[in-house]
Design a protein around this motif. Structure first.
Motif, PDB file in Angstrom:
ATOM      1  N   THR A 252       7.519  99.831  50.740  1.00 16.92           N
ATOM      2  CA  THR A 252       7.617  98.553  51.434  1.00 16.92           C
ATOM      3  C   THR A 252       6.244  97.919  51.590  1.00 16.92           C
ATOM      4  N   TYR A 253       6.120  96.690  51.058  1.00 19.29           N
ATOM      5  CA  TYR A 253       4.919  95.892  51.197  1.00 19.29           C
ATOM      6  C   TYR A 253       5.205  94.743  52.159  1.00 19.29           C
ATOM      7  N   ASN A 254       4.167  94.052  52.512  1.00 23.05           N
ATOM      8  CA  ASN A 254       4.380  92.825  53.282  1.00 23.05           C
ATOM      9  C   ASN A 254       5.190  91.808  52.491  1.00 23.05           C
ATOM     10  N   THR A 255       5.082  91.871  51.161  1.00 20.30           N
ATOM     11  CA  THR A 255       5.728  90.877  50.304  1.00 20.30           C
ATOM     12  C   THR A 255       7.084  91.302  49.774  1.00 20.30           C
ATOM     13  N   GLY A 256       7.533  92.514  50.078  1.00 18.86           N
ATOM     14  CA  GLY A 256       8.840  92.935  49.599  1.00 18.86           C
ATOM     15  C   GLY A 256       8.908  94.425  49.377  1.00 18.86           C
ATOM     16  N   VAL A 257       9.989  94.860  48.736  1.00 20.49           N
ATOM     17  CA  VAL A 257      10.238  96.271  48.473  1.00 20.49           C
ATOM     18  C   VAL A 257      10.128  96.508  46.969  1.00 20.49           C
ATOM     19  N   PHE A 258       9.359  97.540  46.581  1.00 23.10           N
ATOM     20  CA  PHE A 258       9.115  97.820  45.166  1.00 23.10           C
ATOM     21  C   PHE A 258       9.415  99.292  44.896  1.00 23.10           C
TER      22      PHE A 258
ATOM     23  N   ASP B 175      -4.857  96.468  63.198  1.00 21.67           N
ATOM     24  CA  ASP B 175      -5.560  96.781  61.965  1.00 21.67           C
ATOM     25  C   ASP B 175      -4.655  97.603  61.049  1.00 21.67           C
ATOM     26  N   ASP B 176      -4.606  97.260  59.786  1.00 23.00           N
ATOM     27  CA  ASP B 176      -3.752  97.968  58.831  1.00 23.00           C
ATOM     28  C   ASP B 176      -4.397  97.900  57.456  1.00 23.00           C
ATOM     29  N   GLU B 177      -5.591  98.466  57.345  1.00 27.29           N
ATOM     30  CA  GLU B 177      -6.378  98.319  56.131  1.00 27.29           C
ATOM     31  C   GLU B 177      -5.778  99.061  54.943  1.00 27.29           C
ATOM     32  N   ASP B 178      -4.844 100.019  55.237  1.00 21.13           N
ATOM     33  CA  ASP B 178      -4.307 100.798  54.126  1.00 21.13           C
ATOM     34  C   ASP B 178      -3.068 100.144  53.509  1.00 21.13           C
ATOM     35  N   THR B 179      -2.765  98.890  53.858  1.00 15.23           N
ATOM     36  CA  THR B 179      -1.629  98.206  53.252  1.00 15.23           C
ATOM     37  C   THR B 179      -1.872  98.026  51.759  1.00 15.23           C
ATOM     38  N   PRO B 180      -0.980  98.576  50.905  1.00 19.74           N
ATOM     39  CA  PRO B 180      -1.208  98.448  49.460  1.00 19.74           C
ATOM     40  C   PRO B 180      -0.973  97.021  48.986  1.00 19.74           C
ATOM     41  N   ILE B 181      -1.672  96.643  47.900  1.00 20.82           N
ATOM     42  CA  ILE B 181      -1.514  95.319  47.313  1.00 20.82           C
ATOM     43  C   ILE B 181      -0.455  95.408  46.232  1.00 20.82           C
ATOM     44  N   ASN B 182       0.438  94.431  46.185  1.00 21.46           N
ATOM     45  CA  ASN B 182       1.505  94.416  45.194  1.00 21.46           C
ATOM     46  C   ASN B 182       0.911  94.449  43.782  1.00 21.46           C
ATOM     47  N   PRO B 183       1.140  95.534  43.013  1.00 17.33           N
ATOM     48  CA  PRO B 183       0.510  95.635  41.706  1.00 17.33           C
ATOM     49  C   PRO B 183       1.336  95.041  40.568  1.00 17.33           C
ATOM     50  N   VAL B 184       2.604  94.741  40.797  1.00 18.04           N
ATOM     51  CA  VAL B 184       3.484  94.315  39.706  1.00 18.04           C
ATOM     52  C   VAL B 184       4.355  93.160  40.150  1.00 18.04           C
ATOM     53  N   MET B 185       4.890  92.469  39.154  1.00 13.86           N
ATOM     54  CA  MET B 185       5.852  91.408  39.433  1.00 13.86           C
ATOM     55  C   MET B 185       7.169  92.025  39.866  1.00 13.86           C
ATOM     56  N   THR B 186       7.816  91.465  40.865  1.00 20.03           N
ATOM     57  CA  THR B 186       9.106  91.991  41.300  1.00 20.03           C
ATOM     58  C   THR B 186      10.230  91.251  40.607  1.00 20.03           C
ATOM     59  N   PHE B 187      11.326  91.936  40.370  1.00 20.46           N
ATOM     60  CA  PHE B 187      12.500  91.333  39.768  1.00 20.46           C
ATOM     61  C   PHE B 187      13.670  91.435  40.735  1.00 20.46           C
ATOM     62  N   GLY B 188      13.493  90.889  41.929  1.00 18.54           N
ATOM     63  CA  GLY B 188      14.568  90.902  42.912  1.00 18.54           C
ATOM     64  C   GLY B 188      14.634  92.222  43.650  1.00 18.54           C
ATOM     65  N   ASN B 189      15.299  92.222  44.808  1.00 15.72           N
ATOM     66  CA  ASN B 189      15.505  93.467  45.536  1.00 15.72           C
ATOM     67  C   ASN B 189      16.361  94.408  44.705  1.00 15.72           C
ATOM     68  N   ILE B 190      15.941  95.659  44.610  1.00 13.41           N
ATOM     69  CA  ILE B 190      16.640  96.626  43.771  1.00 13.41           C
ATOM     70  C   ILE B 190      17.774  97.262  44.562  1.00 13.41           C
ATOM     71  N   GLU B 191      18.942  97.346  43.969  1.00 15.20           N
ATOM     72  CA  GLU B 191      20.075  97.960  44.639  1.00 15.20           C
ATOM     73  C   GLU B 191      19.910  99.480  44.645  1.00 15.20           C
ATOM     74  N   PRO B 192      20.393 100.134  45.695  1.00 14.66           N
ATOM     75  CA  PRO B 192      20.270 101.596  45.785  1.00 14.66           C
ATOM     76  C   PRO B 192      20.875 102.280  44.560  1.00 14.66           C
ATOM     77  N   GLY B 193      20.177 103.291  44.081  1.00 13.56           N
ATOM     78  CA  GLY B 193      20.668 104.054  42.943  1.00 13.56           C
ATOM     79  C   GLY B 193      20.357 103.454  41.596  1.00 13.56           C
ATOM     80  N   THR B 194      19.683 102.295  41.571  1.00 13.07           N
ATOM     81  CA  THR B 194      19.346 101.663  40.298  1.00 13.07           C
ATOM     82  C   THR B 194      17.832 101.557  40.160  1.00 13.07           C
ATOM     83  N   THR B 195      17.395 101.293  38.940  1.00 13.44           N
ATOM     84  CA  THR B 195      15.976 101.067  38.694  1.00 13.44           C
ATOM     85  C   THR B 195      15.746  99.569  38.526  1.00 13.44           C
ATOM     86  N   VAL B 196      14.499  99.182  38.337  1.00 17.64           N
ATOM     87  CA  VAL B 196      14.175  97.770  38.135  1.00 17.64           C
ATOM     88  C   VAL B 196      14.851  97.236  36.865  1.00 17.64           C
TER      89      VAL B 196
END
Length: 478
Positions: A24-30, A90-111
């Motif tokens: 979970t990122y600030n910008t979404g779930v990956f 303070d939350d300096e360890d928040t990761p930066i989104n490294p990839v483009m997202t293709f919508g919220n992923i449904e459980p049990g599936t991949t991107v």
């Protein structure tokens, strides 16, 4: 960078290397897979959409829930835990989104599950662009809502239509078969017409290379060489003549005498030495046609065609689809005595080869039988397009498992291209540069696309560039 999140008081999840996970990122779930432990409460995650592995705080990782299918074939959703940004913490360890997202992923599936539906949407955009047979479908709006709209591979690749009955190659082949039967004064709708048409469709799937049967035709029927568009055997005498020609031409003689590079075309999957089985085919074909026309379901029809020697599961089903959608132009009632609608006749059945099986394996985190997953994709297509915010023109026809199998076959090659050529930003830029001359040619003048099969076979970006050069030499700017 300073941002923060208010966390619920929950225990840290148990993680093991190799487990599929959500981050979970600030910008979404990956999504990705846990590679192993990192430093000081962090774990290393490999991203499903590519990019460099990232060290992620354990508190941001959740193991992926298994996907379940209810009795109606609907997904049971698992909600992701909400994270709320709060000023001042303070939350300096928040990761930066490294990839483009293709919508919220449904459980049990991949991107790749979401990419599949974006891919179907893009294929339908190409169809509407070319034929304009859908009213009220705004192409620009459709592209704006699809993250694959700027994919360099999709801008140049020739691929299968979403619906099996729209396949151009099948329709053109069927037209030639009808013309040949008409030239032979054979009524397509008679038992003899169905027999001849079925034998030609099976012959096509036998996979003999085109120069081989064209050379046979020119030697044995020179007077008809210019008038016949389909130089494949049709009558029993023609089949006997062709197989005798093949038996008398061993591989070394084929090359020495005729200059043939091969007997069979690499696009097909020959399943036996057909020339030795012609007599058996000839004897059983009347029974095959009778059972075919009496079939109540697509599976019954496939089982009938598979009675033909050297006609296995996949080859038999594809020959039958050429007969249904090509020769009979999708008129199920004209071929099958007990036919209902195409959707009901096909039901939950399809035959599939390695391509769909590979795609299914990449799209789902489970070991469910591929045919069940193909059915699931067909039944949940409307829901998936709606979830992704895509308007899809269904042409007043729901998807069948046959449509999904057809698309999954081409999708497997598209995924291979993604993995080879656009698996990171650097490679995507190089791939785009290699394909740019072809992109410009397609946009500005009549220039055919390149088969996605040929693109996937390149293996390297430099090979991709050479393929484009050869293609443009064949289709120069007038």
């Amino acid at each position: 960078m300073s941002s923060s999140r208010k966390r619920r008081k929950t225990g840290l999840p148990v993680l093991i290397p190799g487990v599929a996970c959500s981050v979970t990122y600030n910008t979404g779930v990956f999504h990705g897979r846990v590679r192993g432990e990192g430093k000081m409460g962090h774990w290393i995650v490999d991203w499903e959409e590519g990019g460099e592995p990232t060290e992620v705080p354990q508190s941001s990782i959740r193991p992926r829930e298994a996907n379940t299918i209810g009795t109606a074939g609907e997904l049971n959703f698992v909600e992701e835990e909400a994270r709320v940004k709060v000023e001042g913490e303070d939350d300096e360890d928040t990761p930066i989104n490294p990839v483009m997202t293709f919508g919220n992923i449904e459980p049990g599936t991949t991107v790749d599950f979401n990419i599949f539906f974006y891919y179907l949407h893009m294929r339908m955009i190409v169809h509407v662009e070319r034929y304009g047979d859908v009213e009220g479908f705004d192409l620009q709006t459709a592209r704006d809502h699809n993250p694959l709209a700027n994919c360099p591979i999709l801008k140049v690749n020739a691929s299968g239509n979403v619906y099996r009955h729209l396949d151009t190659g099948t329709k053109e082949f069927g037209k030639k078969v009808r013309q040949k039967l008409e030239a032979y004064n054979i009524d397509l709708h008679s038992p003899e017409g169905v027999t001849r048409a079925l034998l030609i469709c099976i012959f096509r799937m036998d996979g003999y290379d085109e120069p081989v049967f064209e050379r046979w035709w020119s030697e044995h029927y020179p007077s008809q060489n210019e008038t016949s568009q389909l130089k494949m055997p049709t009558t029993d005498d023609e089949f006997s003549s062709f197989y005798k020609f093949v038996r008398q031409c061993p591989k070394d003689k084929l090359k020495r005498k005729y200059g043939f590079q091969r007997l069979f075309n690499g696009k097909y999957q020959p399943q036996g030495i057909v020339s030795k089985k012609w007599q058996e085919r000839k004897e059983i074909i009347p029974l095959v046609v009778q059972r075919l026309q009496d079939a109540n379901t697509f599976k019954d029809a496939c089982d009938a065609v598979r009675m033909v020697p050297c006609c296995g599961d996949f080859i038999g089903a594809q020959a039958l689809l050429d007969l249904i959608y090509g020769v009979f132009e999708g008129e199920f009632g004209a071929l099958f005595k007990n036919s209902v609608s195409a959707y009901d006749f096909i039901g939950n059945y399809c035959s599939f080869g390695p391509g769909p099986k590979t795609s299914i394996g990449k799209m789902f985190n489970d070991s469910v039988e591929p045919r069940e997953r193909i059915n699931f994709l067909a039944k949940n297509a409307r829901h998936s397009f709606k979830r992704l915010g895509l308007e899809f023109p269904f042409l007043d026809q729901e998807f069948t498992p046959v449509d999904m199998e057809h698309s999954l076959c081409y999708f497997s090659r598209y995924l291979s291209c993604r993995e080879l050529f656009i698996n990171n930003k650097s490679n995507e830029a190089k791939t785009r540069a290699a394909l740019q001359p072809l992109i410009e040619a397609i946009d500005s003048r009549p220039c055919p696309r390149i088969s996605v099969k040929d693109l996937a076979n390149c293996k390297t970006i430099s090979g991709l560039g050479k393929l484009v050069e050869r293609h443009l030499e064949k289709y120069p700017n007038p």
